[in-house]
Design a protein around this motif. Sequence first.
Motif, PDB file in Angstrom:
ATOM      1  N   THR A 188       0.845  -1.185   0.000  1.00  0.00           N
ATOM      2  CA  THR A 188       0.000   0.000   0.000  1.00  0.00           C
ATOM      3  C   THR A 188       0.885   1.242   0.000  1.00  0.00           C
ATOM      4  O   THR A 188       1.823   1.326   0.791  1.00  0.00           O
ATOM      5  CB  THR A 188      -0.901   0.011   1.240  1.00  0.00           C
ATOM      6  N   THR A 206      -4.734   6.677  -9.995  1.00  0.00           N
ATOM      7  CA  THR A 206      -3.633   6.613  -9.036  1.00  0.00           C
ATOM      8  C   THR A 206      -2.294   6.867  -9.716  1.00  0.00           C
ATOM      9  O   THR A 206      -1.445   7.615  -9.206  1.00  0.00           O
ATOM     10  CB  THR A 206      -3.617   5.249  -8.316  1.00  0.00           C
ATOM     11  N   SER A 214       0.193  11.341  -3.730  1.00  0.00           N
ATOM     12  CA  SER A 214      -1.202  11.654  -3.443  1.00  0.00           C
ATOM     13  C   SER A 214      -2.038  10.377  -3.480  1.00  0.00           C
ATOM     14  O   SER A 214      -1.507   9.263  -3.566  1.00  0.00           O
ATOM     15  CB  SER A 214      -1.724  12.686  -4.452  1.00  0.00           C
ATOM     16  N   VAL A 215      -3.345  10.538  -3.421  1.00  0.00           N
ATOM     17  CA  VAL A 215      -4.266   9.410  -3.318  1.00  0.00           C
ATOM     18  C   VAL A 215      -5.465   9.652  -4.237  1.00  0.00           C
ATOM     19  O   VAL A 215      -5.564  10.677  -4.907  1.00  0.00           O
ATOM     20  CB  VAL A 215      -4.785   9.239  -1.867  1.00  0.00           C
ATOM     21  N   LEU A 254       0.493   7.287   2.548  1.00  0.00           N
ATOM     22  CA  LEU A 254      -0.517   8.331   2.404  1.00  0.00           C
ATOM     23  C   LEU A 254       0.049   9.684   2.825  1.00  0.00           C
ATOM     24  O   LEU A 254       0.876   9.757   3.731  1.00  0.00           O
ATOM     25  CB  LEU A 254      -1.738   8.015   3.276  1.00  0.00           C
ATOM     26  N   TYR A 282      -4.448   1.238  -4.491  1.00  0.00           N
ATOM     27  CA  TYR A 282      -5.114   2.464  -4.937  1.00  0.00           C
ATOM     28  C   TYR A 282      -5.929   3.093  -3.801  1.00  0.00           C
ATOM     29  O   TYR A 282      -7.150   3.215  -3.891  1.00  0.00           O
ATOM     30  CB  TYR A 282      -6.033   2.150  -6.123  1.00  0.00           C
ATOM     31  N   PRO A 283      -5.288   3.476  -2.701  1.00  0.00           N
ATOM     32  CA  PRO A 283      -6.073   4.091  -1.616  1.00  0.00           C
ATOM     33  C   PRO A 283      -6.467   5.510  -2.013  1.00  0.00           C
ATOM     34  O   PRO A 283      -5.813   6.124  -2.860  1.00  0.00           O
ATOM     35  CB  PRO A 283      -5.064   4.092  -0.452  1.00  0.00           C
ATOM     36  N   LEU A 284      -7.593   5.962  -1.464  1.00  0.00           N
ATOM     37  CA  LEU A 284      -8.347   5.491  -0.311  1.00  0.00           C
ATOM     38  C   LEU A 284      -9.642   4.812  -0.773  1.00  0.00           C
ATOM     39  O   LEU A 284     -10.099   5.039  -1.894  1.00  0.00           O
ATOM     40  CB  LEU A 284      -8.712   6.680   0.588  1.00  0.00           C
ATOM     41  N   ASN A 300      -0.076  10.611  -9.154  1.00  0.00           N
ATOM     42  CA  ASN A 300       1.274  10.481  -8.605  1.00  0.00           C
ATOM     43  C   ASN A 300       2.351  10.594  -9.681  1.00  0.00           C
ATOM     44  O   ASN A 300       3.492  10.176  -9.468  1.00  0.00           O
ATOM     45  CB  ASN A 300       1.403   9.133  -7.882  1.00  0.00           C
TER      46      ASN A 300
END
Length: 647
Positions: free
Chosen positions: A140, A322, A332-333, A143, A346-348, A326
Amino acid sequence: PQFKYAKNGNEVSIETETCFFNVNTKTLSTSVTFKNGESATPSNAFNLGGTARTLDGTFGVLGGWKGKREKKDRFCIAHIRKGIFALNGVSEIDDSSSVILNVDGSVSPRPAATKDKYVFAFGKDYLGGLKEFYSLSGFTPLLPKYVLGNWWSRYHAYTDKEYLELMDKFEQKNVPLTVATIDMDWHIVKNVPKDAEYKSFQGAGWTGYTFEKELFPDPEGFLKNLKDRNLAVTMNLHPRDGVRYFEEQYPEMCRALGVDPQTKRTLEFDLTDEKFRNAYFDILHHPYEKMGVDFWWIDWQQGTKSKMKNLDPLWLLNHYHTLDINRDGKGSVILSRYAGLGSHRYPLGFSGDTIVCWNSLKFQPYFTALASNAGYTWWSHDIGGHLFGKGDNELYLRWLQYGVFSPINRLHSNNKAMSKEPWNYAQVETIAEDFLRLRHRLLPYLYTANVKTATEGVPLVCPTYYYSQDDRAYDKKWRNQYYFGAQMYVCPVTHKGKNGVAKQKFWLPSGVWFDFFTGERFEGGKEYQREYPLDKYPVFVKEGAIIPLLNQDDNSTEFKDIELKIYLGNNVYTMFDEQGKISVAMKKDEKGCDLIIIPENVKTERLTVSFANIEEANVELNGQQTDLKSLENIPCKPMKIRIENVR
C-alpha cells in the motif's frame, strides 16, 4: 523464499519452510499439510472473509462469502468477498477472470481458458501473511498526512461564499480540518442544456467538468482560499457520460480526439482508449490540479462492464487515476470504491452511501477491521451516514467517536438530511468538537502507523486475532472490537444508551490495559461491563505504550510540537515524520523505568514527555534531578529520563 519441488504424473509436491502443498495439475485442487502435522484444503466455509465493493444503500447487513459460490453484486448492493486468511489456515483465490496488468502499467485481456489461482497457507500468522501478500501484489502506498486528519464533506450545492464562511466557523471554534471536499455541484448540474445526451439514470447533471459559475464565479480564487487555510482539496467525479458539447473543455478535447466540435457529438468515456485516456487527464484534470485540487473523489456507480472483456471500469479508473495523480512523485491518493483484491494499491476506499441508523454504525467497525484480510486497510466511510437521518444527537456523536478511531475521519451528509457540523447537535456539540480535536492530536500516531503499513505491511485497524491467540478473538460476540495500531484497542459504542449512558460489555486481550480517557487499569483476558457517558469512549492502551500526540491548536500537519504520552513498561517505539523520526526505548526494572529518546532529522522543535496515571515521581533528566513539570515543552534533543517512586 526457498522451496523444494517434485512432480509425479499429475501430482505436484512443493515443500516450503512451514508446509507441504500437494497440487493436482489437471484439476488444480490443492491440499496443504503444515509441519505441525495439521492438514487443510481451501474452503469458503473456513475463510475469514475480506471486504466488499461498497456499502451503498445498506444498513448493516451484507451477503457473505461462505457458500459454494460467492454471490454476485447487484446494482449498488455488494457482498463481502473472501480474504487471504482462513480458520483452517488455507485460503484459495481464483483470479482467472481478471485482466493482465503489464509492466508498463497498461492492461490487456488474458488468453482464453487461462487459469490463475493462488493458495495462501499462512496458518494463524496474520501479520506475516499480510506482508507476504503485499510482497506478491505490491505494498500500500504511503498516504499524505492530510488524509489522516478531519475531513469536511457534504452533498450540497454550496456557493463559494457559503463554503468559505463554513470554513471560517470551523476555524473560529478551533475545530481543525485538513481536507475540504467539494461534492458534485462544483460543476454544471441544474443548468445542463436540455438537448445534452446522458446515460446515467441519476440525471443529465451527473457528469461534468465545467465549474458552475453561478456558484463559483472565481474557481481559482476559491481554491486558493482553501489552500491558504492549509486545506487539501478533493472534488467529486462521475465520468460515466463522457464529455458533452457544453463543457468548456469540449473544443480542446475534440482537437485531441480528432472530432469536429461543430457536430456536438458526445465524446464517450472510455479509458481503454489510450488517446481518450491521455486527453481525459491532460485536459479535464491537470488544469484543476494546477489550480489547487490535490486528489479526486471517483464516484463510479455504473457497473462492471467495459469494452475489454473482464475489465471492471472501476478498477481501471482507480488504476489510472492513481498512476496519474502520482505522476510527479508527490505521493497523493484517490477516493474511490473497492474493485477487488489488489485494490490496496489504490487508496483510499470510499464505502458509498450508507443509511443513517444504528445498524449502519454497528456494522462498520467489523467491516473495516475485516478488510485487512484483503490487504485493504484505508476505508473511508461517510461518518454519520448519508441517507435519511433526523438529527439524532447520540447517534451522531457515537458515529463521530468511531470515526476518530477509524482509518479516515470524513464527516459527510447529503443535501436533505441534517448536516454534520457539530453545532447542529446542541446536546453533544462540545463533546463532538473535543473528539475532532483529539483526532488531529493523534496525527503523529496515525502517520507512524501509515509508515508501518507502507513499509512493513502492518495495518492500522485489524481484527483482534492478528495479535491475540485467544479463541475469543474469533467470537462473533466481540467481532466489533479491533486494534487501532499495535498499542491501542477499541471497543466501539454502537448502540443507543439510556439517557446517553451506554452500558458496554467488552473483552480485552491478554496483558495490562489502561482506559485512554479515565486511566482505569484492566487485566487482560477477562470480560468487563462499564457505563460510558457521552463524553467517554472505550479505548484502551497497552502497558508500555508510547503514544505520540500533536501539541498544537491549529490545523497544521507539521510535527513541530509533540507530546509523548508514556504508559510505563517495556517497549521500543519509533514515531515517523516525512523526513525523520523520534526513537524511544523504554525499559522497566524493580525500582523504576528508563527512557532514551533520540530524534533524527525531524522538524519537531519542542517535546513534552507525560506519564499516564502518574501525579508524582522522582525524575532525572540526563542525570540531573528534576520533576515531571520540567519535562513539558522542552527542546527536542537526545535525552535520557529516569523515573522512580511513582505515585
